[in-house]
Design an enzyme around this catalytic site. Structure first.
Site, PDB file in Angstrom:
ATOM      1  N   GLU A 282    -100.466  61.235  13.533  1.00  0.00           N
ATOM      2  CA  GLU A 282    -101.425  60.310  12.947  1.00  0.00           C
ATOM      3  C   GLU A 282    -102.536  59.933  13.934  1.00  0.00           C
ATOM      4  O   GLU A 282    -103.699  59.873  13.563  1.00  0.00           O
ATOM      5  CB  GLU A 282    -100.670  59.037  12.524  1.00  0.00           C
ATOM      6  CG  GLU A 282    -101.532  58.002  11.854  1.00  0.00           C
ATOM      7  CD  GLU A 282    -101.561  58.175  10.343  1.00  0.00           C
ATOM      8  OE1 GLU A 282    -100.491  58.041   9.741  1.00  0.00           O
ATOM      9  OE2 GLU A 282    -102.641  58.449   9.797  1.00  0.00           O
ATOM     10  N   ASP A 283    -102.168  59.720  15.169  1.00  0.00           N
ATOM     11  CA  ASP A 283    -103.113  59.101  16.114  1.00  0.00           C
ATOM     12  C   ASP A 283    -103.591  59.990  17.248  1.00  0.00           C
ATOM     13  O   ASP A 283    -104.340  59.533  18.102  1.00  0.00           O
ATOM     14  CB  ASP A 283    -102.468  57.839  16.739  1.00  0.00           C
ATOM     15  CG  ASP A 283    -102.148  56.786  15.698  1.00  0.00           C
ATOM     16  OD1 ASP A 283    -102.789  56.814  14.630  1.00  0.00           O
ATOM     17  OD2 ASP A 283    -101.258  55.955  15.941  1.00  0.00           O
TER      18      ASP A 283
END
Ligand code: MN
Length: 485
Positions: free
Chosen positions: A76-77
Site C-alpha cells: 500500500e505505502d
C-alpha cells in the site's frame, strides 16, 4: 533504535516455532521498503510494522502471520509490490498481506455501510482468519499512538474500534485483545469519565493490592499443603470499559461490584479446579449465590472457569477464578491459542469451521439495527463468492460468476459497455469464473452499442441475464429501425 531483536526476544520467550533468520529477512525487507517514511508522530515507519509483528508474536500466531505483520503496509505505502513479497516470502505470506491490504482500502461511509462491508469482508476472509489478527494488531498499535492524530480522527478510530473491532475480538474469544482495544478507545471517546473512573479506583482500591498479596500467599500455602500444583496465581483488575458499563447498571456504586479485583488460580486439570474450590471454600466463607460453574456450563462464547467470591477479613470480598492452563490460554488468546498447540495443516480447516460457527453467533452481540442483524444469517451466503472493486468495496455474487455478472451488478451501463476485464490486475476473458477474494476491474468502451447476446451462454445472475436480453434486443430493434429509415 527499533531493533528486530525485540521481536526475536518475544519469539524466544514464547517458544514459538519460527525461523528467526526469515524474520530478520522480512524485517530488513520492510525497513528498506519503508526507508525514509515517518509516522505522523515523527517516528520511523518501520516501528509500526515491528510493533504490529510483536503483538502477533505475543498472541502466539504462526510464522507466516508474523512475517505478514512486518510487511502489512508494504504494498500500500511503498514501491515494493505483492509480487516482490511473493518472490521473497512465498504465496502464503503474500496472500495474508493481500488480505490486509484489501481490508485497509475500505472507507468509512456511515456505520451501516461500513458494517455491511466488514461483514462481507470477514466472510470473504473466512478461509484465513489470520488476516483479521493482523488487522487487530495493526489497530492496537495505531490506538497506542493515537495521540499524534487530530481529535476528529482520534474519535472516528476510537468509535470504530469500540463498535466493530472489539465485538469481533470478543466473539473470537480474544478477551485480552478486546479489553485493550476497548480501554484505549474509552480514553479517547469519554476522557472525563475515563479519568474519573481511574481516579476513583486509585482512591478506593490502592489498599487492595496489599490484601491481594496476602491472600495470594495464603492460598498458595493451603494448596501446597493439599498437594495441588499451581501453574499460575495472579491478581487481575477488571478492564475499565467493561467496569464502566457495569457501573451504569449498578447505580454507579463501585462497592456493589464484586469482581473489580480478582485472583486467578491456574491448575493442571479439571479435577484440580474443583479440589481448589473446595479448599478455598473450607478456609474462606463464600458469598452465597456468587458461585458460578462455567466449567460444566461454559458461557455461550466458550469461556470456562469456576468463579466464587469470598470474604477475606474486614468485610472485604475478592472474586477467585479457578481454571486449567488450557482454559486460561483460550480465555487470553481466543482461537489464536490453538495455533500454539495444534499440528500445522489441521489448523486451517478447524479454524474455518470454528469461524463460521462464530459468525453465526456474534450477530447476537452487535446490537446495531435490526435490519443488519437479520441480514447476517449465514445460510444466505452459502454458495456465494465475495469479490472486490478496485475501490475496495465488496460485492457478493453466486459461485462461478463472471466479470459480466460483476459488471451488471455494479451498473447496467458498465455491463452494456464492457469490453474486457482485469482480475487481480491481469487481463482476463469476460467468461472467466471469478473466485472469492479476487479484485475485478471492468474495461468499458463508451462507443460500444450494447451487450453481446453470446454472454447469455455463461452469465450466472438473473440481473445480468435480464439486462443482456433487454438491451441487446433494444439495439437490434434500433438497428432494424435504422435500416428502415
Ligand atoms: Mn498498519
Amino acid at each position: 533504535m527499533f531493533s528486530v531483536n525485540e521481536l526475536l526476544n518475544i519469539i524466544e520467550r514464547e517458544n514459538l516455532k519460527v525461523d528467526k533468520n526469515l524474520i530478520r529477512l522480512a524485517f530488513d525487507f520492510a525497513k528498506e521498503a519503508h526507508k525514509g517514511q515517518t509516522r505522523i508522530s515523527g517516528e520511523p515507519y518501520i516501528n509500526h510494522s515491528l510493533e504490529t509483528a510483536k503483538i502477533l508474536a505475543k498472541y502466539h500466531l504462526d510464522q507466516d502471520t508474523i512475517i505478514a505483520g512486518l510487511l502489512h503496509d508494504v504494498p500500500e505505502d511503498t514501491e515494493k509490490t505483492l509480487d516482490d513479497i511473493k518472490k521473497e516470502f512465498g504465496k502464503d505470506v503474500a496472500h495474508l498481506v493481500e488480505g490486509i491490504t484489501k481490508l485497509g482500502k475500505l472507507k468509512y461511509r456511515g456505520i451501516e455501510r461500513y458494517l455491511e462491508n466488514l461483514r462481507k469482508m470477514f466472510i470473504a476472509m473466512a478461509s484465513d482468519i489470520r488476516v483479521i489478527f493482523i488487522k487487530f494488531a495493526d489497530r492496537l498499535h495505531n490506538l497506542k499512538t493515537l495521540n499524534a492524530l487530530p481529535p476528529a480522527k482520534q474519535e472516528r478510530i476510537a468509535r470504530e474500534t469500540l463498535e466493530i473491532y472489539a465485538p469481533i475480538a470478543n466473539r473470537l474469544g480474544i478477551w485480552q485483545m478486546k479489553g485493550k482495544l476497548e480501554d484505549i478507545s474509552f480514553k479517547y471517546l469519554y476522557p472525563q469519565e475515563y479519568h474519573a473512573l481511574v481516579k476513583q479506583l486509585e482512591e478506593k482500591y490502592s489498599e487492595r493490592d496489599e490484601m491481594l498479596k496476602r491472600l495470594k500467599q495464603k492460598i498458595t500455602t493451603e494448596l501446597k499443603k493439599e498437594g495441588i500444583k499451581i501453574i499460575e496465581i495472579s491478581g487481575r483488575t477488571k478492564d475499565l470499559w467493561s467496569l464502566y458499563k457495569k457501573l451504569q447498571t449498578h447505580d454507579n456504586e463501585l462497592m456493589r461490584i464484586h469482581d473489580i479485583v480478582a485472583l486467578r488460580v491456574v491448575v493442571p486439570a479439571i479435577a484440580d479446579c474443583y479440589r481448589t474450590l473446595g479448599i478455598i471454600h473450607n478456609k474462606w466463607r463464600p458469598i452465597p449465590n456468587r458461585f458460578k460453574d462455567y466449567i460444566s456450563q461454559p458461557k455461550p462464547n466458550g469461556y470456562q472457569s469456576l468463579h466464587t467470591t469470598i470474604f477475606c477479613g474486614d468485610g472485604k470480598t475478592v472474586e477467585v477464578q479457578i481454571r486449567t492452563q488450557e482454559m486460561h490460554l483460550t480465555a487470553e488468546y481466543g482461537i489464536a491459542a490453538h495455533w500454539h498447540y495444534d499440528e500445522r495443516g489441521s489448523i486451517k480447516f478447524n479454524k474455518k469451521v470454528e469461524w463460521m460457527q462464530e459468525l453465526t453467533k456474534w450477530r447476537e452481540e452487535i446490537k446495531d439495527d435490526q435490519k443488519y442483524l437479520d441480514s447476517l444469517k449465514i445460510d444466505v451466503f452459502q454458495d456465494r463468492i465475495f469479490v472486490f472493486t478496485p475501490q475496495g468495496d465488496v460485492i457478493d455474487l453466486p459461485e462461478d460468476s463472471t466479470p459480466i455478472d460483476f459488471a451488471y451488478h455494479i451498473h447496467t451501463e458498465i455491463g452494456d459497455k464492457a469490453i474486457a476485464a482485469r482480475i487481480n490486475n491481469q487481463m482476463a476473458s469476460l467468461d472467466t469464473a471469478i473466485k472469492s477474494g479476487d479484485m475485478v476491474e471492468i474495461v468499458t468502451d463508451k462507443n460500444r452499442k450494447g451487450p453481446n447476446r453470446d454472454w447469455l451462454k455463461f452469465v450466472k445472475t438473473h440481473a445480468a441475464r435480464d439486462k443482456i436480453k433487454q438491451n441487446s434486443q433494444k439495439s437490434i430493434w434500433e438497428a432494424i429501425k435504422d435500416f428502415r429509415k
